[in-house]
Design an enzyme around this catalytic site. Structure first.
Site, short mmCIF file in Angstrom:
data_model
loop_
_atom_site.label_atom_id
_atom_site.label_comp_id
_atom_site.label_asym_id
_atom_site.label_seq_id
_atom_site.Cartn_x
_atom_site.Cartn_y
_atom_site.Cartn_z
N GLY A 232 0.79 -1.23 0.00
CA GLY A 232 0.00 0.00 0.00
C GLY A 232 0.82 1.28 0.00
CD GLU A 268 1.69 -8.90 2.03
OE1 GLU A 268 2.22 -10.02 2.05
OE2 GLU A 268 0.47 -8.72 2.25
N GLY A 270 3.41 -3.81 -3.79
CA GLY A 270 3.29 -4.17 -5.20
C GLY A 270 3.54 -2.94 -6.06
NE ARG A 271 -1.30 1.37 -6.81
CZ ARG A 271 -2.30 1.13 -7.68
NH1 ARG A 271 -2.19 1.51 -8.93
NH2 ARG A 271 -3.41 0.53 -7.27
CB CYS A 345 -17.39 1.74 -29.55
SG CYS A 345 -16.47 1.28 -31.03
CE1 TYR A 374 -2.59 -4.35 -7.99
CE2 TYR A 374 -1.09 -2.53 -7.60
CZ TYR A 374 -1.68 -3.71 -7.19
OH TYR A 374 -1.34 -4.24 -5.97
C1 LIG Z 1 -2.70 -5.93 -3.20
C2 LIG Z 1 -2.04 -6.37 -1.98
C3 LIG Z 1 -0.75 -5.94 -1.68
C4 LIG Z 1 0.01 -4.95 -2.53
O1 LIG Z 1 -0.62 -3.71 -2.50
P1 LIG Z 1 0.06 -2.44 -3.23
O2 LIG Z 1 -0.91 -1.33 -3.02
O3 LIG Z 1 0.22 -2.81 -4.66
O4 LIG Z 1 1.37 -2.19 -2.56
C5 LIG Z 1 -0.14 -6.44 -0.56
N1 LIG Z 1 -0.79 -7.32 0.25
C6 LIG Z 1 -2.05 -7.76 0.01
C7 LIG Z 1 -2.68 -8.71 0.92
C8 LIG Z 1 -2.71 -7.28 -1.11
O5 LIG Z 1 -3.96 -7.69 -1.34
#
Ligand SMILES: *Cc1c(COP(=O)(O)O)cnc(C)c1O
Length: 394
Positions: A232, A268, A270-271, A345, A374
């Site tokens: 997050g 953890e 991601g983005r 469209c 994403y």
């Molecule tokens: C989606 C998710 C993440 C990664 O979230 P980001 O906003 O991409 O950093 C980490 N842990 C869990 C459980 C998630 O569902």
């Protein structure tokens, strides 16, 4: 915005019919991930949430900087195992099917992120008498009002299908204190409460998760060695050069660990790891003016890059001018505020709205930035049956 010259030169060099294309700058990704790792103190494990972008080359490029990967389906599990065979995996996600649980048991994942009391029973039922697994309870940990106010996507801190409600944690612990606990070893608490947090906001949430977990352990006479505080970390699409402050975050985690030296923290993201390495390059097909507003229609669209439609932002981009125009008819173009739309469209196929440009003409290239997370993997690829983009790795 400007995009790095290696990326714009590559995009300019692609033939029109090789567009649209995703371009991943793996060198930049490796540098970024190494800087993130270097900012984190010992005692903090870095996992990459594969759902942000499970592209094999991206997973491989991250391998030397991450301790493991977080996967949330049997599909991701099998895919990441193949891309990074030796990497520890954390297996999470709501609604795990019996087949997914069996697959993850067979794969021997490093940590289970268990989301409900039923899932504890299901996991125990999937084990034979000898097998042991390490579980983290995912909890919708209560946080102080306002902690998640600025958050783009709140997963927790309010009614949520994710994780255990704090009120259900006691029964999960009671279950784990019984025979099931012989096979399911409780390692700690997992909480992923939202996305879009600044370093200061994430630290404040992290501190609350850690304190809540410690209080829980004390109440139940337990010891947890681990707390996973989720991902997050913010990515600001309105300010492409802004970055989550990993140094501030790492310093804050270090101070927290100084006070709790026995604790192992896991994050953890991601983005915030992969958003910046990805670009979606395309060609302007047509430019028109409708009731005073300019529209540049590009090859492809939100069926390849759904991020701006999903998040409701303007995807940052650069115009890469192409001087050549070989047609006998006048070249469509516009200057000033332009909206970039795709080939679908539907009025929802809007990539950026009313953005000032010096000039944009049919045949110019557009390189959308911040398309490494994403983006392709959340898009509705086959809507209207246009061709899929190419994929290139720098
Ligand atoms: C989606 C998710 C993440 C990664 O979230 P980001 O906003 O991409 O950093 C980490 N842990 C869990 C459980 C998630 O569902």
């Amino acid at each position: 915005m400007t995009v790095p010259s290696n990326v714009s030169a590559f995009a300019a060099g692609l033939a029109a019919d090789a567009l649209p294309a995703y371009v991943y700058d793996l060198g930049a990704l490796r540098t970024h991930a190494a800087a993130v790792r270097a900012a984190l103190p010992a005692g903090v494990e870095l996992y990459y949430a594969a759902k942000a972008n499970p592209d094999t080359a991206v997973l491989e490029a991250l391998r030397s900087s991450v301790d493991g990967y977080e996967v949330s389906s049997a599909g991701e599990l099998a895919h990441v195992r193949q891309a990074a065979p030796d990497a520890p995996l954390a297996f999470g996600g709501p609604g795990k099917t019996p087949a997914e649980i069996a697959a993850a048991v067979a794969a021997g994942v490093h940590r289970w992120h268990v989301e409900s009391v039923q899932e504890l029973y299901q996991l125990a039922a999937a084990l034979d008498g000898e097998q042991r697994v390490d579980v983290m309870l995912r909890v919708n940990v209560p946080v102080a009002e306002g902690s998640l106010e600025s958050v783009a996507l709140a997963m927790g801190g309010r009614p949520s299908p994710f994780g255990l409600d704090p009120a259900a944690v006691a029964s999960a612990l009671a279950l784990l204190a019984g025979p099931i606990g012989q096979q399911l070893r409780l390692r700690g608490i997992h909480a992923h409460l939202g996305s879009g947090l600044s370093a200061a906001e994430h630290l404040a949430v992290t501190e609350q998760i850690v304190n809540w977990s410690a209080a829980l352990a004390t109440r139940h006479g337990l010891r947890f060695d681990e707390v996973n505080v989720g991902g997050g970390m913010a990515v600001d699409y309105a300010h492409p050069s802004a970055r989550f402050d990993w140094v501030e975050f790492g310093d804050g985690l270090g101070k927290l660990l100084d006070r709790r030296p026995e604790l192992r923290l896991r994050i953890e993201p991601g983005r915030a790891l992969t958003a910046y390495c990805g670009y979606y390059a395309t060609e302007v097909l047509d430019v028109k003016t409708s009731q005073g507003e300019h529209f540049a229609v590009v090859r492809g669209g939100t069926h390849h890059l759904r991020t701006p439609a999903t998040k409701g932002h303007d995807q940052p981009f650069a115009v890469v001018p192409v001087e050549e125009w070989s047609h006998p008819w006048p070249r469509p173009g516009a200057a000033g505020r332009v909206s970039l739309t795709g080939q679908l469209c539907t009025p929802k196929d809007l990539l950026a709205q009313g953005i000032p440009v010096a000039e944009v003409r049919a045949g110019d290239r557009i390189v959308f930035a911040m398309a490494g997370a994403y983006a392709w993997n959340i898009s509705h690829h086959d809507f209207l049956m246009h061709p899929h983009p190419g994929f290139h790795y720098l």
